[in-house]
Design a protein around this motif. Structure first.
Motif, mmCIF file in Angstrom:
data_model
loop_
_atom_site.group_PDB
_atom_site.id
_atom_site.type_symbol
_atom_site.label_atom_id
_atom_site.label_comp_id
_atom_site.label_asym_id
_atom_site.label_seq_id
_atom_site.Cartn_x
_atom_site.Cartn_y
_atom_site.Cartn_z
ATOM 1 N N LYS A 62 0.818 -1.209 0.021
ATOM 2 C CA LYS A 62 -0.003 -0.022 0.070
ATOM 3 C C LYS A 62 0.920 1.112 0.057
ATOM 4 C CE LYS A 62 -4.052 2.219 2.158
ATOM 5 N NZ LYS A 62 -4.856 2.278 2.955
ATOM 6 N N ALA A 68 6.300 12.487 6.393
ATOM 7 C CA ALA A 68 6.706 12.430 7.686
ATOM 8 C C ALA A 68 5.579 12.101 8.562
ATOM 9 C CB ALA A 68 7.374 13.622 8.214
ATOM 10 N N GLY A 113 7.198 13.478 2.796
ATOM 11 C CA GLY A 113 8.811 13.081 3.267
ATOM 12 C C GLY A 113 8.854 11.791 2.179
ATOM 13 N N LYS A 254 -9.522 13.244 10.874
ATOM 14 C CA LYS A 254 -10.061 12.657 9.532
ATOM 15 C C LYS A 254 -11.336 13.533 9.200
ATOM 16 C CE LYS A 254 -8.950 7.984 10.846
ATOM 17 N NZ LYS A 254 -7.709 7.717 10.278
HETATM 18 N N1 CO8 Z 1 1.794 10.520 9.442
HETATM 19 C C1 CO8 Z 1 0.974 9.715 10.375
HETATM 20 N N2 CO8 Z 1 0.041 8.843 10.097
HETATM 21 C C2 CO8 Z 1 -0.080 8.526 9.081
HETATM 22 C C3 CO8 Z 1 0.411 9.169 7.705
HETATM 23 C C4 CO8 Z 1 1.201 10.212 8.144
HETATM 24 N N3 CO8 Z 1 2.107 11.129 7.236
HETATM 25 N N4 CO8 Z 1 -0.043 8.746 6.765
HETATM 26 C C5 CO8 Z 1 -1.131 7.747 7.084
HETATM 27 N N5 CO8 Z 1 -1.139 7.622 8.305
HETATM 28 C C6 CO8 Z 1 -1.943 6.909 9.313
HETATM 29 C C7 CO8 Z 1 -3.327 7.159 9.403
HETATM 30 O O1 CO8 Z 1 -3.539 8.346 10.229
HETATM 31 C C8 CO8 Z 1 -3.890 5.895 9.558
HETATM 32 O O2 CO8 Z 1 -3.715 5.689 10.952
HETATM 33 P P1 CO8 Z 1 -4.989 5.239 11.920
HETATM 34 O O3 CO8 Z 1 -5.463 3.877 11.225
HETATM 35 O O4 CO8 Z 1 -4.439 5.142 13.136
HETATM 36 O O5 CO8 Z 1 -6.201 6.208 11.883
HETATM 37 C C9 CO8 Z 1 -3.237 5.003 8.853
HETATM 38 O O6 CO8 Z 1 -1.930 5.626 8.460
HETATM 39 C C10 CO8 Z 1 -3.972 4.543 7.490
HETATM 40 O O7 CO8 Z 1 -4.205 5.734 6.932
HETATM 41 P P2 CO8 Z 1 -5.341 6.315 6.122
HETATM 42 O O8 CO8 Z 1 -6.380 5.576 6.819
HETATM 43 O O9 CO8 Z 1 -5.566 7.650 5.992
HETATM 44 O O10 CO8 Z 1 -5.410 5.574 4.917
HETATM 45 P P3 CO8 Z 1 -6.204 5.703 3.574
HETATM 46 O O11 CO8 Z 1 -6.133 4.967 2.442
HETATM 47 O O12 CO8 Z 1 -7.548 6.246 3.894
HETATM 48 O O13 CO8 Z 1 -5.439 7.100 2.879
HETATM 49 C C11 CO8 Z 1 -3.394 8.465 2.308
HETATM 50 C C12 CO8 Z 1 -3.878 6.945 2.516
HETATM 51 C C13 CO8 Z 1 -4.132 9.273 1.370
HETATM 52 C C14 CO8 Z 1 -1.996 8.370 2.141
HETATM 53 C C15 CO8 Z 1 -3.701 9.178 3.704
HETATM 54 O O14 CO8 Z 1 -3.193 8.536 4.724
HETATM 55 C C16 CO8 Z 1 -2.894 10.648 3.734
HETATM 56 O O15 CO8 Z 1 -3.487 11.652 3.140
HETATM 57 N N6 CO8 Z 1 -1.715 10.574 4.610
HETATM 58 C C17 CO8 Z 1 -1.010 11.939 4.932
HETATM 59 C C18 CO8 Z 1 -0.082 12.106 3.630
HETATM 60 C C19 CO8 Z 1 0.428 13.234 3.856
HETATM 61 O O16 CO8 Z 1 -0.080 14.365 3.953
HETATM 62 N N7 CO8 Z 1 1.928 13.414 3.886
HETATM 63 C C20 CO8 Z 1 2.944 14.560 4.014
HETATM 64 C C21 CO8 Z 1 3.044 14.637 5.393
HETATM 65 S S1 CO8 Z 1 4.004 15.936 5.807
HETATM 66 C C22 CO8 Z 1 5.706 15.741 5.490
HETATM 67 O O17 CO8 Z 1 6.033 14.555 4.722
HETATM 68 C C23 CO8 Z 1 6.542 16.770 5.637
HETATM 69 C C24 CO8 Z 1 8.164 16.235 5.453
HETATM 70 C C25 CO8 Z 1 9.045 17.371 6.088
HETATM 71 C C26 CO8 Z 1 9.165 17.177 7.495
HETATM 72 C C27 CO8 Z 1 10.203 17.960 7.967
HETATM 73 C C28 CO8 Z 1 10.490 17.881 9.541
HETATM 74 C C29 CO8 Z 1 9.217 17.450 10.731
#
Ligand code: CO8
Length: 262
Positions: A62, A68, A113, A254
């Motif tokens: 997946k 991050a 990230g 969410k």
């Molecule tokens: N961080 C923490 N937890 C996450 C992240 C994440 N990036 N992505 C997913 N998860 C967790 C969800 O919270 C969820 O946990 P739980 O079951 O406890 O609620 C679990 O993983 C499964 O995720 P979803 O239920 O959301 O799964 P979906 O299939 O519905 O959606 C997605 C998948 C579309 C990937 C969705 O999870 C999403 O949008 N995730 C976030 C993506 C995102 O915004 N990434 C960028 C993060 S910011 C970043 O990377 C900045 C980098 C620089 C950092 C600098 C220093 C701090």
């Protein structure tokens, strides 16, 4: 009870170190422990002659890395955010400068990230179901691990700005058309096979020529330029806004964020 390590490594007879980010419950998101584990493995790969190349991937089908760990950086100070961004930038620079070839085998979401990690590798190959993007803007944030620089280098400034400003995800085929990905395959099994195949081809060359090629190509993209520092500073500036608090809280709750420009 000891928790499983979030960074796993295996080593095969061709000299390839396979590094797997493994936090399946969080879509392999990069928390501090994972970043530290990754740093340890990369440093080891630099030093240990048994390892001749690295394949970097995510556990399961997946996600490669979904970014991050958003849940970890909701209460950072501006200074801590700057330091964390620079620490991550330095780790990704170490990957980019590794004298041994590093291939990202992208098996699903490569977001934030995660996309930045893949871009720090020398080559990227992906499965059809992989999705790429820099969705930080949805959190009231900007990329912080080199994405503003490397995405523009790989796909050009115009497309990089579109992806960073809209936060849109693109498919593996779209990423390939943009030059963000080198090859796309159908399945996880094909991904692992192609990554090893390309690695074996590179490992059959003289390691000095390989290392010098990486060094010469990278020399044209100076890390000392202000871009990375500006990214870390602006990332940190974003983390003290009300929009960032709203964006990250909305993700955890969410729901859709409501941004106010404050
Ligand atoms: N961080 C923490 N937890 C996450 C992240 C994440 N990036 N992505 C997913 N998860 C967790 C969800 O919270 C969820 O946990 P739980 O079951 O406890 O609620 C679990 O993983 C499964 O995720 P979803 O239920 O959301 O799964 P979906 O299939 O519905 O959606 C997605 C998948 C579309 C990937 C969705 O999870 C999403 O949008 N995730 C976030 C993506 C995102 O915004 N990434 C960028 C993060 S910011 C970043 O990377 C900045 C980098 C620089 C950092 C600098 C220093 C701090």
């Amino acid at each position: 009870m000891t928790l499983p390590m979030p960074v796993k490594k295996t080593h095969n007879s061709s000299g390839t170190l396979v590094v797997t980010i493994s936090r399946p419950d969080a879509l392999n998101a990069l928390n501090v422990e994972t970043m530290d584990g990754l740093l340890g493995v990369i440093q080891e790969a630099y030093q240990n002659d048994t390892y001749r190349g690295i394949i970097l991937t995510g556990d399961g089908e997946k996600a490669f890395v979904a970014g991050a760990d958003i849940k970890e950086f909701t209460s950072l100070t501006k200074e801590q955010a700057f330091e964390l961004a620079q620490k991550g930038q330095n780790l990704f620079k170490l990957i980019e400068d590794c004298p041994k070839p590093v291939i990202a085998a992208v098996n699903g979401f490569a977001l934030g990230g995660g996309c930045e990690l893949a871009m720090a590798c020398h080559l990227r190959i992906a499965t059809e179901n992989a999705k790429f993007g820099q969705p930080e803007v949805n959190l009231g944030l900007i990329p912080g691990y080199g994405g503003t620089q490397r995405l523009a280098q790989l796909v050009g400034r115009g497309k990089a700005l579109e992806l960073i400003l809209t936060g849109d995800m693109i498919t593996a085929q779209e990423a390939k058309a943009l030059g963000l990905v080198n090859h796309v395959v159908g399945t996880r099994t094909e991904l692992d096979a192609l990554a090893q195949n390309i690695m074996d081809k590179i490992l059959a060359k003289g390691p000095i020529a390989v290392a010098l090629s990486i060094k010469a190509v990278n020399a044209g993209f100076g890390f000392e330029t202000d871009g990375y520092r500006a990214e870390a500073e602006n990332f940190a500036a974003a983390t003290v806004t009300a929009d960032f608090r709203e964006g990250t809280t909305a993700f955890i709750e969410k729901r859709k964020p409501v941004f106010t420009g404050k």
